[in-house]
Design a protein around this motif. Structure first.
Motif, PDB file in Angstrom:
ATOM      1  N   TYR A  59       0.892  -1.291  -0.078  1.00 17.68           N
ATOM      2  CA  TYR A  59       0.050   0.138  -0.177  1.00 17.68           C
ATOM      3  C   TYR A  59       0.965   1.345  -0.198  1.00 17.68           C
ATOM      4  O   TYR A  59       1.653   1.332   0.682  1.00 17.68           O
ATOM      5  N   THR A  98      -7.216   3.086  -4.003  1.00 16.06           N
ATOM      6  CA  THR A  98      -7.959   2.797  -2.717  1.00 16.06           C
ATOM      7  C   THR A  98      -8.738   4.098  -2.144  1.00 16.06           C
ATOM      8  O   THR A  98      -8.159   5.224  -2.598  1.00 16.06           O
ATOM      9  N   GLN A 101      -6.897   7.027   3.098  1.00 16.59           N
ATOM     10  CA  GLN A 101      -6.750   6.734   4.633  1.00 16.59           C
ATOM     11  C   GLN A 101      -5.728   7.656   5.105  1.00 16.59           C
ATOM     12  O   GLN A 101      -4.365   7.276   4.627  1.00 16.59           O
ATOM     13  N   GLN A 114      -4.668  -7.133   7.608  1.00 13.02           N
ATOM     14  CA  GLN A 114      -5.991  -7.288   6.485  1.00 13.02           C
ATOM     15  C   GLN A 114      -6.940  -6.267   7.214  1.00 13.02           C
ATOM     16  O   GLN A 114      -7.387  -5.610   6.224  1.00 13.02           O
ATOM     17  N   GLU A 115      -7.312  -6.217   8.461  1.00 20.90           N
ATOM     18  CA  GLU A 115      -8.213  -5.389   9.289  1.00 20.90           C
ATOM     19  C   GLU A 115      -8.096  -3.978   9.022  1.00 20.90           C
ATOM     20  O   GLU A 115      -9.023  -3.187   9.308  1.00 20.90           O
ATOM     21  N   PRO A 118      -7.263   0.183   3.579  1.00 17.52           N
ATOM     22  CA  PRO A 118      -8.536   0.706   3.133  1.00 17.52           C
ATOM     23  C   PRO A 118      -9.055  -0.154   2.077  1.00 17.52           C
ATOM     24  O   PRO A 118      -8.456  -0.999   1.451  1.00 17.52           O
ATOM     25  N   ARG A 119     -10.319   0.076   1.797  1.00 18.80           N
ATOM     26  CA  ARG A 119     -11.050  -0.548   0.636  1.00 18.80           C
ATOM     27  C   ARG A 119     -10.781  -0.118  -0.823  1.00 18.80           C
ATOM     28  O   ARG A 119     -10.160   1.059  -0.838  1.00 18.80           O
ATOM     29  N   ASP A 120     -10.563  -0.997  -1.585  1.00 20.77           N
ATOM     30  CA  ASP A 120     -10.517  -0.385  -3.027  1.00 20.77           C
ATOM     31  C   ASP A 120     -11.424   0.456  -3.451  1.00 20.77           C
ATOM     32  O   ASP A 120     -12.788   0.334  -3.090  1.00 20.77           O
ATOM     33  N   SER A 123     -14.736  -0.673  -5.056  1.00 21.18           N
ATOM     34  CA  SER A 123     -15.946  -1.337  -4.280  1.00 21.18           C
ATOM     35  C   SER A 123     -16.635  -0.509  -3.555  1.00 21.18           C
ATOM     36  O   SER A 123     -17.768  -0.917  -2.818  1.00 21.18           O
ATOM     37  N   LEU A 124     -16.488   0.942  -3.612  1.00 20.78           N
ATOM     38  CA  LEU A 124     -17.387   1.791  -3.085  1.00 20.78           C
ATOM     39  C   LEU A 124     -18.211   2.382  -4.007  1.00 20.78           C
ATOM     40  O   LEU A 124     -18.846   3.516  -3.428  1.00 20.78           O
TER      41      LEU A 124
END
Length: 144
Positions: A59, A98, A101, A114-115, A118-120, A123-124
């Motif tokens: 990232y 992404t 963030q 993983q938790e 940030p989301r791709d 996908s938002l």
């Protein structure tokens, strides 16, 4: 569960700068008859290689925000001309944007569980269509 790396994208002022750099590196590799992977060299060698190569990504932090990722394809260690042990991260040439963030500056790379990723952006839904400046402001406010 995959483990990831996070690193400052030094020298890039924008996501477009990163994409241009990756594209140039991929084209150079193709011209040399190699796979179009890009690489990033770092001094520290990750000790958790198996976890990183089980679906992990690198990232990129650009201008204080995580803005993109590249899938990790391999990790190679080598000794440079000065006799210093180094690590070459082999990255997929696709740069995935992404959701922003915020991240403070740090040296080197860090593990990113993983938790915490940030989301791709794709996908938002409709968020990807917002202007980048507006997405950044919304992210800084914690609304994305």
């Amino acid at each position: 569960m995959a483990l990831h790396l996070i690193k400052l994208c030094v020298g890039a002022d924008s996501l477009d700068d990163l994409r241009e750099w990756v594209s140039e590196r991929a084209m150079s590799a193709i011209a040399a008859g190699l796979e179009p992977h890009t690489t990033h060299t770092t001094r520290m060698v990750p000790k958790r290689m198996e976890e990183l190569l089980d679906g992990g990504s690198l990232y990129w932090v650009i201008k204080g925000q995580v803005q993109a990722r590249q899938k990790l394809l391999g990790i190679e260690t080598f000794t440079d001309v000065d006799g210093i042990q180094r690590c070459r991260l082999i990255l997929d040439p696709s740069v995935v944007e992404t959701a922003g963030q915020p991240r403070r500056a740090f040296q080197g790379w860090r593990y990113l569980p993983q938790e915490d990723v940030p989301r791709d952006l794709d996908s938002l839904g409709g968020v990807a269509e917002l202007p980048a400046d507006l997405r950044r402001e919304l992210s800084e406010l914690g609304l994305l």
